[in-house]
Scaffold this motif. Sequence first.
Motif, short mmCIF file in Angstrom:
data_model
loop_
_atom_site.label_atom_id
_atom_site.label_comp_id
_atom_site.label_asym_id
_atom_site.label_seq_id
_atom_site.Cartn_x
_atom_site.Cartn_y
_atom_site.Cartn_z
N GLN A 1 1.00 -1.28 -0.30
CA GLN A 1 -0.30 0.09 0.45
C GLN A 1 0.91 0.77 0.23
N TYR B 1 -10.99 1.73 -7.66
CA TYR B 1 -12.05 0.64 -6.23
C TYR B 1 -13.39 0.48 -6.33
N ARG C 1 -8.47 -4.69 -0.36
CA ARG C 1 -7.99 -3.23 -0.28
C ARG C 1 -7.06 -3.68 0.85
#
Length: 93
Positions: A7, A28, A63
Amino acid sequence: MNLDKSQKRINKRVKRGFHGYPLITIQYFGNDDGIATKVEVGFIEAENTTPMLEAFESSTDIRQDETVQTTIIKIIDRVDAKTVTLELMPPLK
């Protein structure tokens, strides 16, 4: 590669802004703002070309999926992307 490191690498590339092509777009999608269950990674080789898309789906927040985030990093590295963009799209209907 662990989730946190993936990330951070993605966010670092996003913060750099536009540096030309090739370009990777990360979008997303989810049922609400809190959970993204789908991600589309687009590759645009040059200006005015059609993007090539790769999509991943999950029943949980994608995520937070280490495998998917690591795969996104590998895609960015493989195409030697100059620019990376990231968007959280409106909830899926």
